[in-house]
Design an enzyme around this catalytic site. Sequence first.
Site, PDB file in Angstrom:
ATOM      1  N   ASP A 103     -11.747   2.090   3.314  1.00 44.69           N
ATOM      2  CA  ASP A 103     -12.083   0.671   3.134  1.00 44.69           C
ATOM      3  C   ASP A 103     -13.567   0.495   2.799  1.00 44.69           C
ATOM      4  OD1 ASP A 103     -10.055  -1.279   3.405  1.00 44.69           O
ATOM      5  OD2 ASP A 103      -9.919  -0.943   5.562  1.00 44.69           O
ATOM      6  N   LYS A 156       0.844  -1.210   0.000  1.00 45.46           N
ATOM      7  CA  LYS A 156       0.000   0.000   0.000  1.00 45.46           C
ATOM      8  C   LYS A 156       0.870   1.247   0.000  1.00 45.46           C
ATOM      9  CE  LYS A 156      -3.935  -2.339   2.060  1.00 45.46           C
ATOM     10  NZ  LYS A 156      -4.534  -2.891   3.270  1.00 45.46           N
ATOM     11  N   GLN A 215      -5.376  -2.001   9.273  1.00 39.91           N
ATOM     12  CA  GLN A 215      -5.172  -3.306   8.635  1.00 39.91           C
ATOM     13  C   GLN A 215      -5.793  -4.407   9.499  1.00 39.91           C
ATOM     14  OE1 GLN A 215      -3.797  -3.677   5.576  1.00 39.91           O
ATOM     15  NE2 GLN A 215      -4.122  -5.883   5.647  1.00 39.91           N
TER      16      GLN A 215
HETATM   17  N1  GUN Z   1      -6.966  -7.291   5.504  1.00 37.80           N
HETATM   18  C1  GUN Z   1      -7.196  -8.047   4.400  1.00 37.80           C
HETATM   19  N2  GUN Z   1      -7.897  -7.342   3.491  1.00 37.80           N
HETATM   20  C2  GUN Z   1      -8.122  -6.112   4.023  1.00 37.80           C
HETATM   21  C3  GUN Z   1      -8.796  -4.949   3.564  1.00 37.80           C
HETATM   22  O1  GUN Z   1      -9.340  -4.896   2.459  1.00 37.80           O
HETATM   23  N3  GUN Z   1      -8.811  -3.887   4.415  1.00 37.80           N
HETATM   24  C4  GUN Z   1      -8.238  -3.939   5.644  1.00 37.80           C
HETATM   25  N4  GUN Z   1      -8.315  -2.857   6.406  1.00 37.80           N
HETATM   26  N5  GUN Z   1      -7.604  -5.009   6.105  1.00 37.80           N
HETATM   27  C5  GUN Z   1      -7.551  -6.084   5.290  1.00 37.80           C
END
Ligand code: GUN
Length: 281
Positions: free
Chosen positions: A120, A53, A97
């Site tokens: 998200d 990211k 996350q």
């Molecule tokens: N962990 C796995 N996929 C995601 C996601 O799309 N967003 C977040 N915040 N954590 C994750």
Amino acid sequence: MTQLIDGKAIAKEIRKNIKEEVVTLYNEYRLIPGLCVILVGEDPASQIYVRNKERACKEVGIHSTVIRMSEEVTEKELLETIERLNRDDTMHGILVQLPLPGHINEDAVINAIHPSKDVDGFHPINVGMLMTSQANLQPCTPKGIIRLIEETGQNIAGKQAVVIGRSNIVGKPVALMLLQKHATVTIAHSRTKNLAEVAQAADILVVAIGKPDFIDSSFVKEGAIVIDVGTTRVNGSLKGDVKFDEMKEKAGYLTPVPGGVGPMTITMLLDNTLIAAKSSL
Ligand code: GUN
């Protein structure tokens, strides 16, 4: 002949456009979109996702910071950090996350993020907005899936869509978004009877169950659009939910793993951060 849907190439093109928009936003308003990612603990997969990211943000000129917190952090400390970021005008997106350690209530954490910064798209306000077709911030993986389907040039309206999987992150929201695009939508899951029969009715089949190679070619109608959301690590390499070698003889369009849905998810996170920044003006 199956056509592969090249998520990597499509994501690259979208990122190019995002980068241009980021430049325009700076030139016109002196605004730099900012994303803050909070990573709790040392989970190796989460560390890789967060690094990817950061790299993607840098590529398009989005300012990103990562707040790393110990596995032992209290829920209160985490919520206070989110509160501080909610008030920080330089941060337009906040992403915690997942998964979080067991002693922290994930719902409480998601609910603490201001809906306007919830890149998200997990906050109940944004989920409700999605339900009523008003969402400004839509969840990243489902949004990426819709873009991939649209890239085939096939019309979604009137198609039979079957989504296998009912998670809050993928299955449920992607089903809603397909419905919004006027598909006739069925959500199937682990308790569905005659799954193969249900799936065979699909013109568009989205598989998000996290069971490698579970869906073979007997589950699909000849010529269907098949979107494989699965990414399970098996002996060091990523495996989809769909038996790729069989499926590429039968599907009309198919996403590979890796290189299908994966690159789109982070790209839609960048897009959401840009949307959140623009909405702050
Ligand atoms: N962990 C796995 N996929 C995601 C996601 O799309 N967003 C977040 N915040 N954590 C994750």
